[in-house]
Design an enzyme around this catalytic site. Structure first.
Site, PDB file in Angstrom:
ATOM      1  N   GLU A  92     -53.555  43.236 -12.158  1.00  0.00           N
ATOM      2  CA  GLU A  92     -53.906  42.461 -13.550  1.00  0.00           C
ATOM      3  C   GLU A  92     -52.695  41.541 -13.849  1.00  0.00           C
ATOM      4  OE1 GLU A  92     -54.894  45.672 -16.000  1.00  0.00           O
ATOM      5  OE2 GLU A  92     -56.645  45.922 -15.145  1.00  0.00           O
ATOM      6  N   CYS A 108     -48.500  37.223 -18.073  1.00  0.00           N
ATOM      7  CA  CYS A 108     -47.652  38.213 -17.683  1.00  0.00           C
ATOM      8  C   CYS A 108     -48.012  38.739 -16.646  1.00  0.00           C
ATOM      9  CB  CYS A 108     -48.026  39.285 -18.950  1.00  0.00           C
ATOM     10  SG  CYS A 108     -47.514  40.984 -18.571  1.00  0.00           S
ATOM     11  N   CYS A 115     -47.106  51.559  -9.554  1.00  0.00           N
ATOM     12  CA  CYS A 115     -45.552  51.434  -9.913  1.00  0.00           C
ATOM     13  C   CYS A 115     -45.040  52.706  -9.502  1.00  0.00           C
ATOM     14  CB  CYS A 115     -45.230  51.371 -11.454  1.00  0.00           C
ATOM     15  SG  CYS A 115     -43.522  51.215 -11.656  1.00  0.00           S
ATOM     16  N   CYS A 119     -43.058  56.502 -15.088  1.00  0.00           N
ATOM     17  CA  CYS A 119     -42.825  56.755 -16.386  1.00  0.00           C
ATOM     18  C   CYS A 119     -43.802  57.549 -17.065  1.00  0.00           C
ATOM     19  CB  CYS A 119     -42.516  55.227 -17.487  1.00  0.00           C
ATOM     20  SG  CYS A 119     -41.147  54.478 -16.690  1.00  0.00           S
ATOM     21  N   CYS A 122     -46.825  55.482 -19.463  1.00  0.00           N
ATOM     22  CA  CYS A 122     -47.124  54.314 -18.884  1.00  0.00           C
ATOM     23  C   CYS A 122     -48.361  54.641 -17.866  1.00  0.00           C
ATOM     24  CB  CYS A 122     -46.159  53.463 -17.994  1.00  0.00           C
ATOM     25  SG  CYS A 122     -46.714  52.130 -17.240  1.00  0.00           S
ATOM     26  N   GLY A 171     -45.882  47.066 -12.439  1.00  0.00           N
ATOM     27  CA  GLY A 171     -44.870  47.379 -11.333  1.00  0.00           C
ATOM     28  C   GLY A 171     -43.444  46.903 -11.922  1.00  0.00           C
ATOM     29  N   GLU A 172     -42.427  47.514 -10.920  1.00  0.00           N
ATOM     30  CA  GLU A 172     -41.183  47.333 -11.383  1.00  0.00           C
ATOM     31  C   GLU A 172     -40.484  46.316 -10.701  1.00  0.00           C
ATOM     32  OE1 GLU A 172     -38.908  48.106 -13.576  1.00  0.00           O
ATOM     33  OE2 GLU A 172     -37.317  46.965 -12.282  1.00  0.00           O
ATOM     34  N   SER A 201     -38.483  41.893 -16.865  1.00  0.00           N
ATOM     35  CA  SER A 201     -38.386  43.098 -17.540  1.00  0.00           C
ATOM     36  C   SER A 201     -38.354  44.295 -16.499  1.00  0.00           C
ATOM     37  CB  SER A 201     -39.828  43.571 -18.480  1.00  0.00           C
ATOM     38  OG  SER A 201     -39.782  44.844 -18.964  1.00  0.00           O
ATOM     39  N   SER A 224     -36.157  48.174 -20.470  1.00  0.00           N
ATOM     40  CA  SER A 224     -37.034  48.852 -21.241  1.00  0.00           C
ATOM     41  C   SER A 224     -36.226  50.174 -21.307  1.00  0.00           C
ATOM     42  CB  SER A 224     -38.165  49.398 -20.360  1.00  0.00           C
ATOM     43  OG  SER A 224     -39.122  48.179 -20.229  1.00  0.00           O
ATOM     44  N   HIS A 226     -36.429  52.514 -24.478  1.00  0.00           N
ATOM     45  CA  HIS A 226     -37.427  53.804 -25.039  1.00  0.00           C
ATOM     46  C   HIS A 226     -36.766  54.944 -25.473  1.00  0.00           C
ATOM     47  CE1 HIS A 226     -40.439  50.854 -23.268  1.00  0.00           C
ATOM     48  NE2 HIS A 226     -40.290  51.662 -21.943  1.00  0.00           N
ATOM     49  N   ASN A 308     -49.293  51.549 -27.308  1.00  0.00           N
ATOM     50  CA  ASN A 308     -50.683  51.300 -26.858  1.00  0.00           C
ATOM     51  C   ASN A 308     -51.442  52.506 -26.470  1.00  0.00           C
ATOM     52  OD1 ASN A 308     -52.571  49.241 -27.395  1.00  0.00           O
ATOM     53  ND2 ASN A 308     -50.819  47.894 -26.647  1.00  0.00           N
ATOM     54  N   CYS A 351     -49.617  43.394 -22.502  1.00  0.00           N
ATOM     55  CA  CYS A 351     -48.731  43.283 -21.474  1.00  0.00           C
ATOM     56  C   CYS A 351     -47.873  44.423 -21.452  1.00  0.00           C
ATOM     57  CB  CYS A 351     -47.954  42.016 -21.793  1.00  0.00           C
ATOM     58  SG  CYS A 351     -46.965  41.579 -20.354  1.00  0.00           S
TER      59      CYS A 351
HETATM   60  N1  SAH Z   1     -41.772  48.079 -15.080  1.00  0.00           N
HETATM   61  C1  SAH Z   1     -41.092  47.073 -16.066  1.00  0.00           C
HETATM   62  C2  SAH Z   1     -41.882  45.958 -16.391  1.00  0.00           C
HETATM   63  C3  SAH Z   1     -43.729  46.085 -16.865  1.00  0.00           C
HETATM   64  S1  SAH Z   1     -43.878  47.380 -18.266  1.00  0.00           S
HETATM   65  C4  SAH Z   1     -40.434  47.902 -17.261  1.00  0.00           C
HETATM   66  O1  SAH Z   1     -40.900  49.036 -17.436  1.00  0.00           O
HETATM   67  O2  SAH Z   1     -39.922  47.172 -17.952  1.00  0.00           O
HETATM   68  C5  SAH Z   1     -43.611  46.396 -19.291  1.00  0.00           C
HETATM   69  C6  SAH Z   1     -43.225  47.038 -20.721  1.00  0.00           C
HETATM   70  O3  SAH Z   1     -44.339  47.656 -21.459  1.00  0.00           O
HETATM   71  C7  SAH Z   1     -42.317  48.178 -20.615  1.00  0.00           C
HETATM   72  O4  SAH Z   1     -41.137  47.955 -21.719  1.00  0.00           O
HETATM   73  C8  SAH Z   1     -43.004  49.185 -20.579  1.00  0.00           C
HETATM   74  O5  SAH Z   1     -42.438  50.370 -20.980  1.00  0.00           O
HETATM   75  C9  SAH Z   1     -43.831  48.895 -21.749  1.00  0.00           C
HETATM   76  N2  SAH Z   1     -45.209  49.809 -21.865  1.00  0.00           N
HETATM   77  C10 SAH Z   1     -45.797  50.390 -20.811  1.00  0.00           C
HETATM   78  N3  SAH Z   1     -46.960  51.165 -21.269  1.00  0.00           N
HETATM   79  C11 SAH Z   1     -47.073  50.965 -22.659  1.00  0.00           C
HETATM   80  C12 SAH Z   1     -47.818  51.395 -23.584  1.00  0.00           C
HETATM   81  N4  SAH Z   1     -48.821  51.935 -23.560  1.00  0.00           N
HETATM   82  N5  SAH Z   1     -47.718  50.843 -25.061  1.00  0.00           N
HETATM   83  C13 SAH Z   1     -46.552  50.200 -25.065  1.00  0.00           C
HETATM   84  N6  SAH Z   1     -45.728  49.623 -24.381  1.00  0.00           N
HETATM   85  C14 SAH Z   1     -46.006  49.917 -22.989  1.00  0.00           C
HETATM   86 FE1  SF4 Z   2     -44.645  51.446 -16.194  1.00  0.00          FE
HETATM   87 FE2  SF4 Z   2     -42.652  49.806 -16.060  1.00  0.00          FE
HETATM   88 FE3  SF4 Z   2     -42.298  52.562 -16.041  1.00  0.00          FE
HETATM   89 FE4  SF4 Z   2     -43.323  51.169 -14.036  1.00  0.00          FE
HETATM   90  S1  SF4 Z   2     -41.365  51.125 -14.718  1.00  0.00           S
HETATM   91  S2  SF4 Z   2     -43.895  53.198 -14.879  1.00  0.00           S
HETATM   92  S3  SF4 Z   2     -44.532  49.570 -15.005  1.00  0.00           S
HETATM   93  S4  SF4 Z   2     -43.172  51.194 -17.739  1.00  0.00           S
END
Ligand code: SAH
Ligand code: SF4
Length: 375
Positions: A92, A108, A115, A119, A122, A171-172, A201, A224, A226, A308, A351
């Site tokens: 996507e 984005c 991935c 996490c 996610c 993805g990462e 990111s 990220s 958290h 979200n 995103c």
């Molecule tokens: N893998 C990378 C980039 C993709 S995720 C990373 O983790 O940074 C992009 C961002 O969206 C990350 O900060 C992730 O933790 C956050 N994210 C993932 N799921 C989410 C959700 N349900 N609500 C809010 N942010 C979320």
């Molecule tokens: Fe989701 Fe980013 Fe974690 Fe992968 S690294 S599981 S995309 S929040």
């Protein structure tokens, strides 16, 4: 197998054209179509000879992305696009438009189908990893969204060209560094985006951050985080067990020293999990010492993202009061902080929380919700 025409560099385009018995300037024309016009489809490169177009279309018949589903949200200011990849997987891509004044159009992009980082909050992470994208497949997401922009714009006050690219989709990025950096360079050199218009990111892969510190392309880095303590972060972000907070911040400190660039820290706020004032103060205390050499200004900027909600994953968004409290507690430590507006909640398109409606992100379902899908 070539996955996308955007995987071909100038030398490979020249070889391709020579093979077809065409003069070398045709390679430049081809590059002009790909980069300046952002046209990935050789059949539509109208000033190339028909025979060359047919030959390219035939040779790369299985390559390239196909738009399979399109959903609009936020009154047409957010769009989620599902692209089918060569081989059957899907990813996507999200387009976020901002009205005149800010006049930004941000794409984005995804760097992997799924991935492997797992996490726990996610959707992409919970589905697991399917495959790496090539650099060309990342670039082609941007090209295709560029070409769709005129019909996706909700009105004349929406920007008419893409201004920013964020690597925050599925993805990462630093688990696929070849594609990530290859794509970033192509977006810069080929598409003419300034490095500062590109943001990568990462979940906190230390080797990736160390590489970013030495990469000559000065893109923005987002981390990220958290959570502000290892016990909580281990639970939310399993790779924290390999690179705990102290190591992560050491890498960011070295990055800031080497590049003098600021870093944003993404923090997805989840009710009752990581939204307490104690976590906020702790986060502020962790990040306050990060300073840009020379100016001495704060190098960290905290970006709060109200979670979200994702069906089937047991986390909930914070209350408005909790968001405010958290923001104020971070601000009290002096660290700059902002709350990111939630985009595309209704279409699961925020995103960074991309997912398909059902099933694995890799093998997307047939498109029952097709909403004006275009090819
Ligand atoms: N893998 C990378 C980039 C993709 S995720 C990373 O983790 O940074 C992009 C961002 O969206 C990350 O900060 C992730 O933790 C956050 N994210 C993932 N799921 C989410 C959700 N349900 N609500 C809010 N942010 C979320
Ligand atoms: Fe989701 Fe980013 Fe974690 Fe992968 S690294 S599981 S995309 S929040």
């Amino acid at each position: 197998m070539t996955r996308s025409l955007y995987d071909l560099d100038a030398g490979q385009l020249e070889a391709l054209v020579a093979e077809a018995g065409e003069p070398p300037y045709r390679a430049r024309q081809l590059a002009h179509w790909l980069d300046d016009r952002r046209q990935p489809d050789p059949r539509r490169m109208s000033d190339l000879p028909g025979s060359l177009r047919a030959r390219l279309a035939d040779r790369f018949a299985g390559a390239g992305l196909t738009l399979e589903r399109h959903q609009a949200g936020d009154g047409g200011w957010t769009h989620k696009l599902l692209f089918r990849l060569p081989g059957g997987d899907a990813v996507e891509t999200v387009l976020m438009l901002y009205p005149a004044g800010r006049a930004r159009a941000t794409v984005c992009v995804s760097t992997q189908a799924g991935c492997a980082m797992g996490c726990t909050f996610c959707a992409t992470g919970q589905f697991g990893f399917t495959r790496q994208l090539s650099a060309g497949e990342v670039v082609e997401q941007v090209a295709r969204v560029s070409r769709l922009l005129p019909e996706l714009r909700p009105g004349p006050d929406a920007p008419d060209h893409l201004t920013n690219v964020v690597f925050m989709g599925m993805g990462e990025p630093f688990a696929n560094p070849a594609a990530t950096w290859g794509a970033a360079w192509r977006l810069h050199r080929g598409f003419g985006l300034s490095a500062r218009a590109i943001t990568i990111s990462t979940v906190g892969l230390v080797p990736g951050i160390r590489r970013a510190a030495t990469e000559p392309l000065p893109v923005n880095l987002a981390v990220s985080i958290h959570a502000a303590d290892d016990r909580l972060r281990d639970r939310l972000v399993p790779v924290n067990r390999s690179w705990p907070i102290a190591e992560l911040l050491a890498a960011v400190r070295d990055y800031v020293t080497a590049t003098r660039r600021r870093v944003s820290f993404e923090y997805a706020l989840m009710a009752g999990v990581n939204d307490g004032a104690d976590q906020a103060e702790r986060l502020g205390r962790l990040l306050a010492p990060l300073r840009v050499p020379g100016s001495g200004g704060h190098a960290a900027h905290v970006n709060l993202i109200p979670y979200n909600p994702t069906p089937g994953i047991g986390f909930a968004p914070p209350s408005k009061a909790a968001v405010r409290r958290f923001r104020d507690a971070v601000a009290a430590t002096g660290v700059p902080v902002s709350v990111r507006a939630n985009r595309g909640v209704g279409i699961d398109a925020a995103c960074g929380q991309l997912r398909t409606v059902t099933g694995r992100p890799g093998r997307a379902p047939a498109a029952p919700h097709a909403n004006g899908a275009r090819g």
